[in-house]
Design an enzyme around this catalytic site. Structure first.
Site, mmCIF file in Angstrom:
data_model
loop_
_atom_site.group_PDB
_atom_site.id
_atom_site.type_symbol
_atom_site.label_atom_id
_atom_site.label_comp_id
_atom_site.label_asym_id
_atom_site.label_seq_id
_atom_site.Cartn_x
_atom_site.Cartn_y
_atom_site.Cartn_z
ATOM 1 N N THR A 202 0.841 -1.210 0.000
ATOM 2 C CA THR A 202 0.000 0.000 0.000
ATOM 3 C C THR A 202 0.864 1.244 0.000
ATOM 4 O OG1 THR A 202 -1.763 -1.042 1.232
ATOM 5 C CG2 THR A 202 -1.551 1.322 1.497
ATOM 6 N N GLY A 256 -4.564 -4.924 7.286
ATOM 7 C CA GLY A 256 -5.567 -3.918 7.598
ATOM 8 C C GLY A 256 -6.484 -4.268 8.749
#
Ligand code: SD4
Length: 341
Positions: A202, A256
């Site tokens: 990310t 996440g």
């Protein structure tokens, strides 16, 4: 596939930087019981007396280096941090060789590339998209959600419709390279996310501009081979990234689910509000994961933070997390300090 197979093996590259030690000055007596560990809150939160370092931009992983260059072009001309972070991460989104963001991102287990992104400006405005397909620049769709709608997040089909209605082109994001990797994976179909994928994952970027304003952006194709429909932390305001222009900003990368359960980026900003430096705040947020989520050792999380003075911090659970920092001293890659030594 049983849920317990969802989380397993990770590869981590070994890197090390010296840890910045600190001793927070003092603590209110009652706060001491609330905040165990080596960190204490300063008596006078947010007294930023240090020399201001601005503009500054920091971004996650190796790919942050090139993304920073784009952001710096804007920041060095006294441009807005919001434009810098959006344009910066767009470079990574459009990179077909990058397996973790935008075009060329690894698909979910059913072969769909689904994207998450969020953005936040100095006024506290926020926008995000989740489970978005076919659009190369989800960060720009997130910005449009922020600027053109009364909402914060659009998801899936609705986000796609909104993007198309606003001139974005529908494209195939599944590159041959990603497709081949997915086909390889399907032979065993084991869910074994490799978090530090070639040290680019990310992309999260935070910046302070010449005017002292903060913004952040976060964009990802999420965990490779995730369940169809899974949304990560990146589009969740306060988890994947957060900005409070009076205080600072933070972004997250890694598994996440852990970031969402502890609302990591918001937590870091609140720690800074209470007097911790960006480095201390990142460490404290990783410590929170350790306290609350017993399986933390199996995962990687990396946090970056910046405060209103332009000081920065970075910390992760495992070795191998790095980030790029661009300020007056130039652009460089830095290995983050980490918890599990
Ligand atoms: C997610 N946080 O979807 C993202 C993925 C990531 O390093 O950052 N991996 O959970």
């Amino acid at each position: 596939m049983p849920a317990e197979t969802l989380y397993k093996v990770f590869k981590f590259k070994i890197m090390k930087i010296n840890r910045r030690n600190f001793i927070a000055k003092s603590i209110l007596a009652t706060a001491g019981t609330l905040i165990s560990s080596k960190y204490t809150f300063a008596k006078e939160p947010l007294k930023l007396t240090g020399k201001k370092n601005k503009p500054v931009v920091i971004a996650t992983w190796d790919h942050g280096f090139d993304a920073n260059k784009v952001a710096w072009k804007i920041l060095s001309k006294k441009g807005r941090a919001l434009d810098a972070v959006e344009k910066g991460v767009m470079l990574t989104e459009a990179d077909a060789d990058n397996l973790t963001v935008g075009l060329g991102g690894l698909p979910d287990r059913d072969g769909y590339v689904t994207l998450d992104a969020s953005i936040m400006d100095e006024k506290g405005n926020a926008g995000s998209v989740s489970f978005l397909q076919h659009i190369v620049h989800p960060i720009s769709v997130a910005r449009l959600v922020m600027e053109k709608t009364p909402h914060v997040m659009l998801s899936g089909e609705g986000a796609l419709q909104f993007a198309l209605a606003n001139g974005f082109k529908k494209e195939n994001l599944l590159t041959e390279k990603a497709k081949q990797k997915w086909k390889e994976w399907k032979k065993e179909a084991k869910y074994e996310p490799v978090i530090n994928i070639e040290n680019h994952d990310t992309i999260g970027m935070v910046a302070i501009d010449a005017h002292g304003n903060l913004s952040s952006a976060c964009t990802t194709s999420g965990l490779a081979y995730k369940m169809h429909g899974r949304v990560g932390d990146s589009p969740i305001i306060g988890a994947g990234m957060y900005v409070d222009n009076e205080v600072g900003a933070a972004v997250a990368t890694g598994m996440g689910e852990l970031v969402m359960k502890t609302l990591g980026s918001f937590l870091i900003v609140e720690f800074m509000r209470n007097g911790l430096s960006p480095q201390q705040a990142c460490e404290k947020a990783i410590e929170r994961i350790k306290q609350k989520l017993p399986d933390y050792k199996n995962f990687q999380i990396g946090y970056l933070a910046i405060n209103k003075s332009g000081e920065t911090g970075a910390y992760s659970i495992q070795k191998g997390f790095n980030y790029a920092k661009y300020d007056k001293k130039g652009n460089r890659l830095i290995d983050a300090d980490y918890l599990l030594k």
